[in-house]
Design a protein around this motif. Sequence first.
Motif, PDB file in Angstrom:
ATOM      1  N   THR A 186     -14.437   5.264  11.980  1.00  0.00           N
ATOM      2  CA  THR A 186     -13.240   5.953  12.447  1.00  0.00           C
ATOM      3  C   THR A 186     -12.270   6.111  11.286  1.00  0.00           C
ATOM      4  OG1 THR A 186     -12.196   3.867  13.123  1.00  0.00           O
ATOM      5  CG2 THR A 186     -13.467   5.057  14.782  1.00  0.00           C
ATOM      6  N   GLN A 187     -11.274   6.962  11.444  1.00  0.00           N
ATOM      7  CA  GLN A 187     -10.299   7.205  10.388  1.00  0.00           C
ATOM      8  C   GLN A 187      -8.922   6.708  10.841  1.00  0.00           C
ATOM      9  OE1 GLN A 187     -10.459  11.199   8.872  1.00  0.00           O
ATOM     10  NE2 GLN A 187     -12.656  11.112   8.501  1.00  0.00           N
ATOM     11  N   TYR A 188      -8.711   5.436  10.620  1.00  0.00           N
ATOM     12  CA  TYR A 188      -7.439   4.782  10.922  1.00  0.00           C
ATOM     13  C   TYR A 188      -6.448   5.161   9.829  1.00  0.00           C
ATOM     14  CZ  TYR A 188      -4.400   0.766  12.122  1.00  0.00           C
ATOM     15  OH  TYR A 188      -3.354  -0.057  12.496  1.00  0.00           O
ATOM     16  N   ASN A 189      -5.231   5.569  10.205  1.00  0.00           N
ATOM     17  CA  ASN A 189      -4.284   6.022   9.187  1.00  0.00           C
ATOM     18  C   ASN A 189      -2.978   5.227   9.224  1.00  0.00           C
ATOM     19  OD1 ASN A 189      -2.510   7.205  11.184  1.00  0.00           O
ATOM     20  ND2 ASN A 189      -3.918   8.943  11.315  1.00  0.00           N
ATOM     21  N   VAL A 190      -2.091   5.568   8.307  1.00  0.00           N
ATOM     22  CA  VAL A 190      -0.860   4.801   8.158  1.00  0.00           C
ATOM     23  C   VAL A 190       0.042   4.930   9.380  1.00  0.00           C
ATOM     24  CG1 VAL A 190       0.449   6.613   6.980  1.00  0.00           C
ATOM     25  CG2 VAL A 190       0.963   4.209   6.496  1.00  0.00           C
ATOM     26  N   ASN A 191      -0.035   6.041  10.092  1.00  0.00           N
ATOM     27  CA  ASN A 191       0.762   6.185  11.310  1.00  0.00           C
ATOM     28  C   ASN A 191       0.262   5.217  12.389  1.00  0.00           C
ATOM     29  OD1 ASN A 191       2.820   7.489  12.893  1.00  0.00           O
ATOM     30  ND2 ASN A 191       1.185   8.553  13.991  1.00  0.00           N
ATOM     31  N   ASP A 192      -1.061   5.097  12.523  1.00  0.00           N
ATOM     32  CA  ASP A 192      -1.636   4.104  13.439  1.00  0.00           C
ATOM     33  C   ASP A 192      -1.150   2.714  13.051  1.00  0.00           C
ATOM     34  OD1 ASP A 192      -3.203   6.094  14.711  1.00  0.00           O
ATOM     35  OD2 ASP A 192      -4.778   5.877  13.201  1.00  0.00           O
ATOM     36  N   TYR A 193      -1.149   2.468  11.753  1.00  0.00           N
ATOM     37  CA  TYR A 193      -0.760   1.149  11.256  1.00  0.00           C
ATOM     38  C   TYR A 193       0.696   0.830  11.596  1.00  0.00           C
ATOM     39  CZ  TYR A 193       0.024  -2.736   8.075  1.00  0.00           C
ATOM     40  OH  TYR A 193       0.359  -3.967   7.559  1.00  0.00           O
ATOM     41  N   GLN A 194       1.572   1.809  11.424  1.00  0.00           N
ATOM     42  CA  GLN A 194       2.982   1.575  11.739  1.00  0.00           C
ATOM     43  C   GLN A 194       3.172   1.184  13.199  1.00  0.00           C
ATOM     44  OE1 GLN A 194       4.406   5.385  10.140  1.00  0.00           O
ATOM     45  NE2 GLN A 194       5.771   4.262   8.798  1.00  0.00           N
ATOM     46  N   HIS A 195       2.492   1.881  14.090  1.00  0.00           N
ATOM     47  CA  HIS A 195       2.609   1.563  15.520  1.00  0.00           C
ATOM     48  C   HIS A 195       2.059   0.168  15.825  1.00  0.00           C
ATOM     49  CE1 HIS A 195       4.181   5.389  16.784  1.00  0.00           C
ATOM     50  NE2 HIS A 195       3.176   6.049  16.253  1.00  0.00           N
ATOM     51  N   ASP A 196       0.908  -0.161  15.226  1.00  0.00           N
ATOM     52  CA  ASP A 196       0.307  -1.473  15.469  1.00  0.00           C
ATOM     53  C   ASP A 196       1.167  -2.587  14.880  1.00  0.00           C
ATOM     54  OD1 ASP A 196      -1.814  -0.392  16.871  1.00  0.00           O
ATOM     55  OD2 ASP A 196      -3.122  -0.267  15.117  1.00  0.00           O
ATOM     56  N   PHE A 197       1.754  -2.324  13.728  1.00  0.00           N
ATOM     57  CA  PHE A 197       2.637  -3.319  13.114  1.00  0.00           C
ATOM     58  C   PHE A 197       3.806  -3.650  14.034  1.00  0.00           C
ATOM     59  CE2 PHE A 197       6.630  -4.153  10.985  1.00  0.00           C
ATOM     60  CZ  PHE A 197       6.336  -5.262  10.218  1.00  0.00           C
TER      61      PHE A 197
END
Length: 318
Positions: free
Chosen positions: A75-86
């Motif tokens: 899958t292509q996890y991106n920095v926007n996904d990361y911000q939400h998960d953080f």
Amino acid sequence: MQITKPLQVILGPTASGKTHLAVQVAAELDGEIISADSRQVYREMDIGTGKDLGEYQLAGKPVPYHLIDIADAGTQYNVNDYQHDFEKVYEGIASRNRVPILCGGSGFYIYALLKGHAYSAIPVNESLRAKLQELSNEQLLARFKTYSTDYQELADTSTRKRLIRAIEISEYLSADPAAGNQFAKPDLAQQSIIFGLNPAVEIRRERISTRLNQRLENGLVEEVEQLLKKLTPDQLIYYGLEYKYITLYLTGELDFATMKSKLETEIHRFAKRQMTFFRKMEKDGLAIHWLNDDWNERQKIEYIAQQYLGFEAQRSKS
């Protein structure tokens, strides 16, 4: 996201000992670690990403960690996904009144969190990506340099994947320079204190070479073989470094000696690019407390603990 507990950041290039130090600090301050590694989010990509989960315990006691093994390989996890998960993870740690410790070497992820910049949530352009995949890394870099936006000085182009994303963002902003503002997030930098590890270049190079040999001896090639049973070569090459070069070896495009030599060179270059990005962060106003490499581990732990507690006390008064 409401900031109720100051964020501690421990960053540095690959093989600088970030995780080991963060675990010691977490034990000292009753903290929990939030990984800032763009590849350790993927399951089954363990050896190649340096995902040594055994490091997250001290004297037999586990130290909680987050944002590792949260996405499927391919899958292509991106920095926007990361911000939400953080945000979700941070709120959980703060609710437990524990110290959130962000630890990693993915400078663009760290920067996106601290500065809350607008670019990370710019949408994916699949048709553009398909065209860019046909270009060499040199052609991609040349194209990236043709753009002139506020984003150019901030972009992380350390891997092919990130370079393609950087072009995608640059293309979007070139069409509408103000469009990114709609994605802006709160500035976390004022509620964070950043510590950096930067071993001498010769020490870093020696550690990288030793670690690569250890990973190859401990099943790195076999890990990529298993992934190739589920993913295409192009999907693995997308993740860069170990996954790119070992895939090229397993598909017959490189012999083992050439693969190892090229991979080692690329990891050294990657560490250099990481440091370049951290220096860019400083130029953009993020103060990094670089730890004296001559200090022993205890001195580093005590310095971080004292600085963090002082920062927390100061923030609580303001």
